[in-house]
Design a protein around this motif. Structure first.
Motif, PDB file in Angstrom:
ATOM      1  N   GLY A   1       0.828  -1.195   0.000  1.00  0.00           N
ATOM      2  CA  GLY A   1       0.000   0.000   0.000  1.00  0.00           C
ATOM      3  C   GLY A   1       0.861   1.244   0.000  1.00  0.00           C
ATOM      4  N   ALA A   2       0.706   2.083  -1.031  1.00  0.00           N
ATOM      5  CA  ALA A   2       1.511   3.308  -1.143  1.00  0.00           C
ATOM      6  C   ALA A   2       0.640   4.547  -1.008  1.00  0.00           C
ATOM      7  N   GLY A   3      -0.354   4.457  -0.110  1.00  0.00           N
ATOM      8  CA  GLY A   3      -1.064   5.663   0.290  1.00  0.00           C
ATOM      9  C   GLY A   3      -0.169   6.493   1.194  1.00  0.00           C
ATOM     10  N   PRO A   4      -0.711   7.523   1.859  1.00  0.00           N
ATOM     11  CA  PRO A   4       0.136   8.365   2.707  1.00  0.00           C
ATOM     12  C   PRO A   4       0.922   7.583   3.760  1.00  0.00           C
ATOM     13  N   ILE A   5       0.287   6.630   4.431  1.00  0.00           N
ATOM     14  CA  ILE A   5       1.001   5.856   5.444  1.00  0.00           C
ATOM     15  C   ILE A   5       2.083   4.996   4.803  1.00  0.00           C
ATOM     16  N   GLY A   6       1.758   4.350   3.699  1.00  0.00           N
ATOM     17  CA  GLY A   6       2.756   3.540   3.013  1.00  0.00           C
ATOM     18  C   GLY A   6       3.933   4.360   2.510  1.00  0.00           C
ATOM     19  N   LEU A   7       3.668   5.551   1.979  1.00  0.00           N
ATOM     20  CA  LEU A   7       4.756   6.411   1.505  1.00  0.00           C
ATOM     21  C   LEU A   7       5.618   6.893   2.668  1.00  0.00           C
ATOM     22  N   LEU A   8       4.994   7.211   3.790  1.00  0.00           N
ATOM     23  CA  LEU A   8       5.779   7.573   4.963  1.00  0.00           C
ATOM     24  C   LEU A   8       6.632   6.396   5.416  1.00  0.00           C
ATOM     25  N   ALA A   9       6.104   5.177   5.285  1.00  0.00           N
ATOM     26  CA  ALA A   9       6.891   3.991   5.614  1.00  0.00           C
ATOM     27  C   ALA A   9       8.087   3.856   4.682  1.00  0.00           C
ATOM     28  N   VAL A  10       7.900   4.162   3.394  1.00  0.00           N
ATOM     29  CA  VAL A  10       9.021   4.142   2.448  1.00  0.00           C
ATOM     30  C   VAL A  10      10.106   5.116   2.901  1.00  0.00           C
ATOM     31  N   ALA A  11       9.701   6.353   3.200  1.00  0.00           N
ATOM     32  CA  ALA A  11      10.678   7.375   3.599  1.00  0.00           C
ATOM     33  C   ALA A  11      11.399   6.979   4.884  1.00  0.00           C
ATOM     34  N   LEU A  12      10.657   6.462   5.866  1.00  0.00           N
ATOM     35  CA  LEU A  12      11.271   6.075   7.136  1.00  0.00           C
ATOM     36  C   LEU A  12      12.186   4.862   6.973  1.00  0.00           C
ATOM     37  N   ALA A  13      11.795   3.908   6.134  1.00  0.00           N
ATOM     38  CA  ALA A  13      12.656   2.746   5.897  1.00  0.00           C
ATOM     39  C   ALA A  13      13.937   3.160   5.191  1.00  0.00           C
ATOM     40  N   HIS A  14      13.818   4.108   4.251  1.00  0.00           N
ATOM     41  CA  HIS A  14      15.012   4.612   3.560  1.00  0.00           C
ATOM     42  C   HIS A  14      15.913   5.345   4.547  1.00  0.00           C
ATOM     43  N   ALA A  15      15.312   6.195   5.387  1.00  0.00           N
ATOM     44  CA  ALA A  15      16.101   6.902   6.401  1.00  0.00           C
ATOM     45  C   ALA A  15      16.719   5.929   7.390  1.00  0.00           C
ATOM     46  N   GLY A  16      16.091   4.762   7.575  1.00  0.00           N
ATOM     47  CA  GLY A  16      16.604   3.743   8.481  1.00  0.00           C
ATOM     48  C   GLY A  16      17.573   2.774   7.836  1.00  0.00           C
ATOM     49  N   ASN A  17      18.003   3.076   6.587  1.00  0.00           N
ATOM     50  CA  ASN A  17      19.051   2.305   5.902  1.00  0.00           C
ATOM     51  C   ASN A  17      18.643   0.873   5.570  1.00  0.00           C
ATOM     52  N   ALA A  18      17.386   0.708   5.127  1.00  0.00           N
ATOM     53  CA  ALA A  18      16.989  -0.593   4.606  1.00  0.00           C
ATOM     54  C   ALA A  18      17.821  -0.931   3.372  1.00  0.00           C
ATOM     55  N   ARG A  19      18.068  -2.221   3.139  1.00  0.00           N
ATOM     56  CA  ARG A  19      18.854  -2.618   1.975  1.00  0.00           C
ATOM     57  C   ARG A  19      18.063  -2.413   0.694  1.00  0.00           C
ATOM     58  N   THR A  20      16.851  -2.944   0.639  1.00  0.00           N
ATOM     59  CA  THR A  20      15.943  -2.706  -0.480  1.00  0.00           C
ATOM     60  C   THR A  20      14.571  -2.385   0.077  1.00  0.00           C
ATOM     61  N   ILE A  21      13.803  -1.636  -0.705  1.00  0.00           N
ATOM     62  CA  ILE A  21      12.436  -1.278  -0.308  1.00  0.00           C
ATOM     63  C   ILE A  21      11.544  -1.479  -1.521  1.00  0.00           C
ATOM     64  N   THR A  22      10.590  -2.389  -1.399  1.00  0.00           N
ATOM     65  CA  THR A  22       9.609  -2.616  -2.453  1.00  0.00           C
ATOM     66  C   THR A  22       8.255  -2.100  -1.986  1.00  0.00           C
ATOM     67  N   ALA A  23       7.647  -1.237  -2.787  1.00  0.00           N
ATOM     68  CA  ALA A  23       6.324  -0.692  -2.471  1.00  0.00           C
ATOM     69  C   ALA A  23       5.307  -1.233  -3.462  1.00  0.00           C
ATOM     70  N   THR A  24       4.109  -1.551  -2.968  1.00  0.00           N
ATOM     71  CA  THR A  24       3.047  -2.038  -3.840  1.00  0.00           C
ATOM     72  C   THR A  24       1.843  -1.110  -3.772  1.00  0.00           C
ATOM     73  N   ASP A  25       1.081  -1.075  -4.842  1.00  0.00           N
ATOM     74  CA  ASP A  25      -0.159  -0.303  -4.856  1.00  0.00           C
ATOM     75  C   ASP A  25      -0.951  -0.699  -6.094  1.00  0.00           C
TER      76      ASP A  25
END
Length: 341
Positions: free
Chosen positions: A180-204
């Motif tokens: 889910g890449a609604g507002p909460i999902g997009l915030l999760a993307v940004a926070l995971a990136h800021a948290g140095n995740a290796r890869t981030i896959t978003a679905t929508d």
């Protein structure tokens, strides 16, 4: 003062409301920006959010930022002129959950703009807000106040990530799937990136939010009904039973999923047998309590990841147009209202 009031399904009005006289420990905040949340949309469209049913007119909004116009008379809280984010939760401080530090589970919790209890708790979509001073968190210097309006929903995601961390699952160096890449999902993307995740896959289901996800840190995207790549961690933000099932199948052995999205009240059919054979960890996450200062600090350190999530800002006078846009996930992410010129 003008306030945005919902009084039934599809009935949204700008109404004059009196400004309450603050008690000694309360401050008066001039509200400048407020984010439209999914719960606001539910009250507007159907007059309810799950079991919380609108019984009488209520001021909406719980994602608000502004400036202290009158500080608390007892000297507590921020000084006049301080830019602040408003914590929307009022807790009792006395129940077993508050006593053990799980205030987000407070038995007597009240939330701005919520019909969960009667009388309802009016929200912050108004020109001024009288609020206990201890619920005001200063916005870091240099952070645009519009971007700071993302702090409340970002705290919801951050609480979910910390639920995983407490269970031994950090995003750093891990393959993260965000459904889910609604507002909460997009915030999760940004926070995971800021948290140095290796890869981030978003679905929508829609193309535009997936393009935005790539802009703010996702390494891969997928349509929600496509097979998903293997993941160590899942942040489920869609509230879709189908997404839960796909995410469980994507988790590697020893992986973990936190459910941030609100799932249907009548239950979910999902391949939970995989939790046994793969030793998966599945956690729920409800709102937040202590994360607001940290969310503001992360946003201030990475504003370029968060600012693009705001897709539009409308004046209060155009609230109906703002809600209509916010309700269309194919063309919007986070829509803000502004309460000042």
């Amino acid at each position: 003062m003008d306030a945005l009031v919902v009084s039934g399904p599809g009935v949204l009005t700008i109404s004059q409301r009196p400004l309450a006289e603050p008690s000694p420990d309360q401050a008066v905040v001039r509200v400048l920006f407020g984010g439209i949340c999914g719960s606001d949309l539910h009250y507007w469209r159907s007059g309810r959010v799950g079991e919380s049913v609108l019984l009488r007119p209520m001021v909406l909004g719980h994602e608000v930022v502004g400036v202290v116009e009158r500080p608390a008379a007892d000297g507590s809280g921020p000084a006049v002129g301080t830019r602040v984010a408003v914590h929307p939760a009022q807790i009792c401080g006395a129940c077993v959950f508050c006593a053990r530090g799980d205030q987000q589970l407070c038995e007597n919790l009240r939330y701005l703009g919520s019909a969960a209890r009667d009388p309802h708790t009016d929200g912050g979509f108004s020109e001024h807000l009288v609020i206990p001073a201890h619920r005001l968190v200063p916005v870091p210097d240099g952070l645009d106040l519009q971007v700071a309006a993302l702090a409340e929903p970002a705290s919801v995601v951050l609480h979910g990530l910390r639920r995983l961390e407490h269970l031994g699952h950090s995003v750093e160096g891990r393959d993260v799937l965000i459904t889910g890449a609604g507002p909460i999902g997009l915030l999760a993307v940004a926070l995971a990136h800021a948290g140095n995740a290796r890869t981030i896959t978003a679905t929508d289901l829609h193309d535009n939010p997936l393009k935005l996800a790539l802009q703010i840190g996702a390494t891969h995207t997928a349509q929600a009904n496509e097979p998903l790549p293997p993941a160590d961690l899942v942040i489920e933000s869609s509230g879709s039973p189908a997404a839960v099932a796909l995410a469980l199948r994507a988790l590697r052995p020893g992986g973990a999923m936190v459910n941030v999205g609100h799932l249907p009240a009548d239950g979910v059919l999902a391949p939970l047998h995989l939790a046994v054979t793969r030793e998966l960890t599945i956690a729920g996450s409800s709102r937040f309590y202590s994360e607001l200062p940290d969310a503001l600090a992360i946003i201030a350190a990475h504003p370029h990841l968060f600012a693009p999530i705001i897709s539009a800002t409308y004046p209060l006078a155009s609230a109906e147009a703002a809600f209509a846009e916010a309700a269309d996930p194919s063309r919007s992410s986070k829509v803000l209202l502004t309460f000042a010129d």
